[in-house]
Structure formats: C-alpha cells, structure tokens
Design a protein around this motif. Sequence first.
Motif, PDB file in Angstrom:
ATOM      1  N   THR A  53       0.833  -1.196   0.000  1.00 13.05           N
ATOM      2  CA  THR A  53       0.000   0.000   0.000  1.00 13.05           C
ATOM      3  C   THR A  53       0.870   1.249   0.000  1.00 13.05           C
ATOM      4  OG1 THR A  53      -0.115  -0.130   2.417  1.00 13.05           O
ATOM      5  CG2 THR A  53      -2.004  -1.019   1.185  1.00 13.05           C
ATOM      6  N   LEU A  54       0.290   2.330  -0.503  1.00 14.86           N
ATOM      7  CA  LEU A  54       0.906   3.647  -0.455  1.00 14.86           C
ATOM      8  C   LEU A  54       0.191   4.461   0.618  1.00 14.86           C
ATOM      9  CD1 LEU A  54       1.012   4.340  -4.284  1.00 14.86           C
ATOM     10  CD2 LEU A  54       3.010   4.018  -2.812  1.00 14.86           C
ATOM     11  N   HIS A  55       0.966   5.258   1.348  1.00 11.54           N
ATOM     12  CA  HIS A  55       0.399   6.064   2.431  1.00 11.54           C
ATOM     13  C   HIS A  55       0.720   7.530   2.186  1.00 11.54           C
ATOM     14  CE1 HIS A  55      -0.696   2.543   4.841  1.00 11.54           C
ATOM     15  NE2 HIS A  55       0.261   1.998   4.112  1.00 11.54           N
ATOM     16  N   LEU A  56      -0.313   8.354   2.295  1.00 13.62           N
ATOM     17  CA  LEU A  56      -0.173   9.781   2.040  1.00 13.62           C
ATOM     18  C   LEU A  56       0.801  10.413   3.016  1.00 13.62           C
ATOM     19  CD1 LEU A  56      -1.180  12.246   0.417  1.00 13.62           C
ATOM     20  CD2 LEU A  56      -2.999  12.494   2.124  1.00 13.62           C
ATOM     21  N   GLY A  57       1.715  11.188   2.457  1.00 11.84           N
ATOM     22  CA  GLY A  57       2.653  11.963   3.252  1.00 11.84           C
ATOM     23  C   GLY A  57       2.292  13.437   3.152  1.00 11.84           C
ATOM     24  N   PRO A  58       3.274  14.309   3.347  1.00  6.22           N
ATOM     25  CA  PRO A  58       3.001  15.738   3.253  1.00  6.22           C
ATOM     26  C   PRO A  58       2.457  16.112   1.865  1.00  6.22           C
ATOM     27  CG  PRO A  58       5.103  15.357   4.320  1.00  6.22           C
ATOM     28  CD  PRO A  58       4.643  14.031   3.773  1.00  6.22           C
ATOM     29  N   TYR A  59       1.519  17.064   1.867  1.00  4.90           N
ATOM     30  CA  TYR A  59       0.958  17.534   0.599  1.00  4.90           C
ATOM     31  C   TYR A  59       0.409  18.942   0.767  1.00  4.90           C
ATOM     32  CZ  TYR A  59      -3.838  16.684   2.270  1.00  4.90           C
ATOM     33  OH  TYR A  59      -5.023  16.715   2.965  1.00  4.90           O
ATOM     34  N   VAL A  60       0.202  19.609  -0.369  1.00  6.83           N
ATOM     35  CA  VAL A  60      -0.399  20.928  -0.419  1.00  6.83           C
ATOM     36  C   VAL A  60      -1.490  20.872  -1.474  1.00  6.83           C
ATOM     37  CG1 VAL A  60      -0.019  23.338  -1.086  1.00  6.83           C
ATOM     38  CG2 VAL A  60       1.680  22.153   0.306  1.00  6.83           C
ATOM     39  N   GLY A  61      -2.676  21.321  -1.117  1.00  4.92           N
ATOM     40  CA  GLY A  61      -3.804  21.327  -2.041  1.00  4.92           C
ATOM     41  C   GLY A  61      -5.061  20.883  -1.323  1.00  4.92           C
ATOM     42  N   ALA A  62      -6.083  20.608  -2.111  1.00  7.41           N
ATOM     43  CA  ALA A  62      -7.372  20.202  -1.549  1.00  7.41           C
ATOM     44  C   ALA A  62      -7.215  18.923  -0.735  1.00  7.41           C
ATOM     45  CB  ALA A  62      -8.371  19.988  -2.681  1.00  7.41           C
ATOM     46  N   GLU A  63      -8.032  18.806   0.316  1.00  6.71           N
ATOM     47  CA  GLU A  63      -8.028  17.588   1.119  1.00  6.71           C
ATOM     48  C   GLU A  63      -8.369  16.392   0.249  1.00  6.71           C
ATOM     49  OE1 GLU A  63      -9.889  16.846   4.975  1.00  6.71           O
ATOM     50  OE2 GLU A  63      -9.699  19.005   5.310  1.00  6.71           O
ATOM     51  N   THR A  64      -7.798  15.241   0.598  1.00  5.84           N
ATOM     52  CA  THR A  64      -8.073  14.022  -0.143  1.00  5.84           C
ATOM     53  C   THR A  64      -8.483  12.908   0.813  1.00  5.84           C
ATOM     54  OG1 THR A  64      -7.194  12.379  -1.687  1.00  5.84           O
ATOM     55  CG2 THR A  64      -5.617  13.343  -0.138  1.00  5.84           C
ATOM     56  N   ASP A  65      -9.406  12.085   0.330  1.00  9.31           N
ATOM     57  CA  ASP A  65      -9.799  10.894   1.089  1.00  9.31           C
ATOM     58  C   ASP A  65      -8.834   9.747   0.832  1.00  9.31           C
ATOM     59  OD1 ASP A  65     -12.039  12.163   2.095  1.00  9.31           O
ATOM     60  OD2 ASP A  65     -13.327  11.474   0.452  1.00  9.31           O
ATOM     61  N   HIS A  66      -7.957   9.916  -0.165  1.00  9.78           N
ATOM     62  CA  HIS A  66      -7.073   8.833  -0.594  1.00  9.78           C
ATOM     63  C   HIS A  66      -5.783   8.851   0.211  1.00  9.78           C
ATOM     64  CE1 HIS A  66      -9.642   9.723  -4.215  1.00  9.78           C
ATOM     65  NE2 HIS A  66     -10.029   8.531  -3.798  1.00  9.78           N
ATOM     66  N   THR A  67      -5.899   8.411   1.456  1.00  7.06           N
ATOM     67  CA  THR A  67      -4.733   8.403   2.344  1.00  7.06           C
ATOM     68  C   THR A  67      -3.975   7.079   2.263  1.00  7.06           C
ATOM     69  OG1 THR A  67      -6.101   7.696   4.197  1.00  7.06           O
ATOM     70  CG2 THR A  67      -5.771  10.072   3.926  1.00  7.06           C
TER      71      THR A  67
END
Length: 151
Positions: A53-67
């Motif tokens: 699996t891939l896990h969301l790290g730091p990001y900038v932009g609209a919130e995402t449900d795809h963590t």
Amino acid sequence: MTFQELQPKVTQITLNTSLSRDEKLLTICQLLSDSVSYYNWVGFYFANHESKTLHLGPYVGAETDHTVIPFGKGICGQVAESNANFVVPDVAAQDNYIACSFTVKSEIVVPLFVDGKNIGQIDIDSHVINPFTADDERFLEFVCAEIANLF
C-alpha cells in the motif's frame, strides 16, 4: 519561475538542518504549488512494501480521502508497481484512475528511489488538460533525487 530556477531552491530546502524531513517535504510541496501555475495539488505517497500500500505523506492542495492506496490501484498504485513515471494528459480518458475531485484534469506521478528501491512518489494534479511535458518529468526526477538524500 523556471524549473532551472527552482532546482537550487529545492536543494536549499533539503539541506536546511532546522527542518524535519516532513517539514522539508511540505516546504517543497508548497514551493512547487506556488511556483508552477498548473501544479494544483502536490504531495507525496510512501510505500509499505509488506502491505503493498501507499500512504499519504506531506501535501499541499485540496483535502483528499485517498490516504491509503493499494499497489496497482489508480495512477499512484500503478507507479508503485511499474517503477516508471506516469503522465496522464486527461484523467477522464484513464480507466484505472481514482477520482479525487472533478477539478482535476491531468496528473503526473514520478517514483522516488532510495538505493534503487521505489519507496514512494511525488504526485501532482492539475486543473488543466495536458500541461505536463518532458521538462516536468526531468524536473520532478531531480526533485525526487534530492529528496532521496533525506532517507
């Protein structure tokens, strides 16, 4: 700002000893988002090879449900398996695409390698159809190479 002008700024962020690794990644996301008009969401996903699996790290932009994204699912999941850049000029034409927002029109994902192993990726969404060029790919490969030094 051109990619050539952005390169030393990326390097400067990675060398900043007063920031944690996640702070450096977030600062790079913000720099890219602020500096490239068609980079509307900029973030990192990191691989867990045991769970595939891939896990969301730091990001900038609209919130995402795809963590959390399974390997093979969506553009990011496909890059986790292929170990290759993936440029999607028009997400509407892509079968295996995970829709984040109706505003996203295109996407580019470039893998992040540490010691030859794909540990994650930088993911960029754009509200413009087909904005990404070979120059974006080369620049994002540079960014990933700089970030690899943090691991």
